[in-house]
Design an enzyme around this catalytic site. Structure first.
Site, short mmCIF file in Angstrom:
data_model
loop_
_atom_site.label_atom_id
_atom_site.label_comp_id
_atom_site.label_asym_id
_atom_site.label_seq_id
_atom_site.Cartn_x
_atom_site.Cartn_y
_atom_site.Cartn_z
N ASN A 35 -7.69 -1.82 0.44
CA ASN A 35 -7.89 -2.57 1.80
C ASN A 35 -7.96 -1.81 3.08
O ASN A 35 -8.66 -2.33 3.97
CB ASN A 35 -6.59 -3.44 1.75
CG ASN A 35 -6.62 -4.80 0.78
OD1 ASN A 35 -7.47 -5.78 1.17
ND2 ASN A 35 -6.03 -4.71 -0.38
N MET A 115 5.11 -1.50 -0.90
CA MET A 115 5.99 -2.08 -1.99
C MET A 115 7.48 -2.29 -1.71
O MET A 115 8.22 -2.30 -2.66
CB MET A 115 6.03 -1.22 -3.19
CG MET A 115 4.34 -1.03 -3.50
SD MET A 115 3.65 -2.66 -3.84
CE MET A 115 4.28 -2.88 -5.62
N ARG A 116 7.73 -2.43 -0.55
CA ARG A 116 9.20 -2.71 -0.08
C ARG A 116 9.43 -3.84 0.80
O ARG A 116 8.68 -4.05 1.74
CB ARG A 116 9.96 -1.44 0.66
CG ARG A 116 10.05 -0.39 -0.11
CD ARG A 116 10.46 1.07 0.42
NE ARG A 116 10.11 2.03 -0.48
CZ ARG A 116 10.51 2.50 -1.32
NH1 ARG A 116 11.68 1.93 -2.07
NH2 ARG A 116 9.97 3.54 -2.25
N LEU A 118 10.96 -5.85 3.84
CA LEU A 118 11.50 -5.17 5.20
C LEU A 118 12.75 -5.56 5.63
O LEU A 118 13.03 -7.03 5.12
CB LEU A 118 10.55 -5.65 6.14
CG LEU A 118 8.77 -5.49 6.03
CD1 LEU A 118 8.17 -6.01 6.93
CD2 LEU A 118 8.66 -3.79 5.65
N ASN A 149 0.81 -9.66 5.68
CA ASN A 149 0.89 -8.96 4.37
C ASN A 149 -0.37 -9.82 3.57
O ASN A 149 -0.57 -10.69 3.88
CB ASN A 149 2.13 -9.33 3.76
CG ASN A 149 2.06 -8.81 2.22
OD1 ASN A 149 1.74 -7.54 2.09
ND2 ASN A 149 2.53 -9.27 1.18
N HIS A 151 -1.48 -10.75 -0.21
CA HIS A 151 -0.97 -10.78 -1.79
C HIS A 151 -1.89 -11.19 -2.81
O HIS A 151 -2.73 -12.03 -2.31
CB HIS A 151 0.18 -11.77 -1.59
CG HIS A 151 0.78 -12.02 -3.17
ND1 HIS A 151 1.71 -10.98 -3.40
CD2 HIS A 151 0.76 -12.87 -3.97
CE1 HIS A 151 2.30 -11.24 -4.65
NE2 HIS A 151 1.67 -12.44 -5.06
N GLU A 184 11.75 -12.52 5.54
CA GLU A 184 12.82 -11.80 4.85
C GLU A 184 12.38 -11.96 3.04
O GLU A 184 13.02 -10.99 2.53
CB GLU A 184 14.10 -12.29 4.99
CG GLU A 184 14.74 -11.60 6.12
CD GLU A 184 16.27 -12.23 6.59
OE1 GLU A 184 16.15 -13.05 7.56
OE2 GLU A 184 16.99 -12.14 5.72
N ALA A 215 -12.15 -10.33 -2.93
CA ALA A 215 -11.87 -11.30 -1.98
C ALA A 215 -10.80 -10.80 -0.73
O ALA A 215 -10.83 -11.24 0.53
CB ALA A 215 -11.33 -12.47 -2.59
N GLU A 216 -9.95 -9.87 -1.16
CA GLU A 216 -8.96 -9.50 -0.25
C GLU A 216 -9.42 -8.61 0.91
O GLU A 216 -9.45 -8.79 2.22
CB GLU A 216 -8.04 -8.56 -1.02
CG GLU A 216 -6.96 -9.16 -1.83
CD GLU A 216 -5.85 -8.26 -2.38
OE1 GLU A 216 -4.89 -8.85 -2.91
OE2 GLU A 216 -6.08 -7.01 -2.48
C1 GRF Z 1 -3.58 -5.37 -3.00
O1 GRF Z 1 -3.66 -6.12 -4.10
C2 GRF Z 1 -2.43 -6.46 -2.28
O2 GRF Z 1 -2.62 -7.56 -2.30
C3 GRF Z 1 -1.21 -5.86 -2.67
O3 GRF Z 1 -1.29 -4.64 -3.13
C4 GRF Z 1 -2.62 -4.28 -3.55
C5 GRF Z 1 -2.99 -2.95 -2.62
O4 GRF Z 1 -4.10 -2.51 -3.09
N1 GRF Z 1 -0.30 -6.19 -1.65
P1 GRF Z 1 -4.77 -1.41 -2.02
O5 GRF Z 1 -3.81 -0.43 -2.23
O6 GRF Z 1 -5.22 -2.06 -0.68
O7 GRF Z 1 -6.03 -0.91 -3.04
#
Ligand code: GRF
Length: 265
Positions: A35, A115-116, A118, A149, A151, A184, A215-216
């Protein structure tokens, strides 16, 4: 120690937009950073993109090393690695992050696979009510924070880990990605935009993740653009709303592409 942390968190600088008028973004990540790269590519391609990445912080250098090397060597973006396990506490870890964000005059934070959860103190420092940051002066932003964020599911379905696999296993026919403000909870903040990804008969977790990530990559840069252009509004009940012309560009143009690419099973 606590009072030191409090003053650190309370002391968010009010930089306003930089000289070039672009929103100064800090990225937090724990993974490979696809991303991040997609966003960097967009910024490189479009000279007038209204935001710029000023720093990138990972808590997992093993995973993020390659992407950090690319953005620091080729693009001169400040990159940092903070080892959670070398910090005395969660507060200490987030205080270090906060220091780096302040040092780089960050105005807005984008989580990209961070991955945490906040902690409250950090969220407060970046909340519109809790600080005096430039976004706080914007109309309509009372409900939001300066952190978003992305997801890999259509929230509120499948928050947390392994969302694509859980969507696949559940038998739903569509999944996708959601961009939301951070609060939170685990993936529970106000939803800004969602991209739909149909699930194909022969999908595996890997093929589904690949299409969700496409898509992201498309949606994250669009939403960040809208935020930087101050085009996100809020309803009285605190829901994020986009104007009609923007909804068209989100919900019609891209799903049309999906239809061509992915619906022919
Ligand atoms: C993505 O799928 C995002 O939605 C999730 O973590 C992943 C991160 O992927 N929160 P990258 O490190 O951007 O490839």
């Amino acid at each position: 120690m606590l009072s030191k942390l409090r003053s650190l968190f309370g002391n968010v600088s009010v930089s306003g937009k930089g000289m070039d008028g672009k929103l100064r973004i800090g990225i937090l990540l724990s993974g490979k950073g696809s991303n991040l790269l997609a966003l960097v590519n967009e910024i490189l391609l479009e000279k007038n993109y209204p935001a710029k990445i000023v720093c990138v912080i990972t808590d997992n250098i093993n995973e993020s090393k390659e992407v950090l090397d690319i953005v620091s060597n080729r693009l001169n973006i400040h990159t940092y690695s903070i080892d959670y396990y070398k910090c005395n506490s969660k507060e200490h870890f987030f205080a270090e992050i906060q220091q780096l964000l302040i040092k780089n005059d960050v105005e807005f934070i984008c989580l990209a696979g961070f991955m945490r959860l906040l902690p409250k103190s950090f969220l407060k420092a970046w909340s519109i009510n809790g600080s005096d940051r430039c976004l706080a002066t914007r109309r309509n932003w009372l409900f939001a924070s300066s952190i978003i964020n992305i997801h890999p599911s259509l929230l509120p379905l499948f928050p947390g880990l392994h969302a694509p696999k859980r969507a696949l296993d559940s038998g739903v026919k569509f999944t996708g990605c959601t961009i939301h403000f951070v609060n939170e909870g685990m993936d529970t903040g106000i939803i800004i935009a969602q991209g739909i990804v149909p699930i194909k008969k022969r999908d595996t977790e890997a093929t589904l993740i690949e299409r969700i990530q496409k898509a992201e990559h498309y949606y994250y840069k669009q939403v960040i653009r809208l935020i930087a252009e101050d085009k996100i509004l809020f309803s009285d009940t605190g829901k994020a709303i986009l104007e009609d012309n923007l909804i068209h560009s989100f919900n019609i143009v891209y799903p049309n592409k999906i239809t061509q690419l992915d619906m022919e099973i």
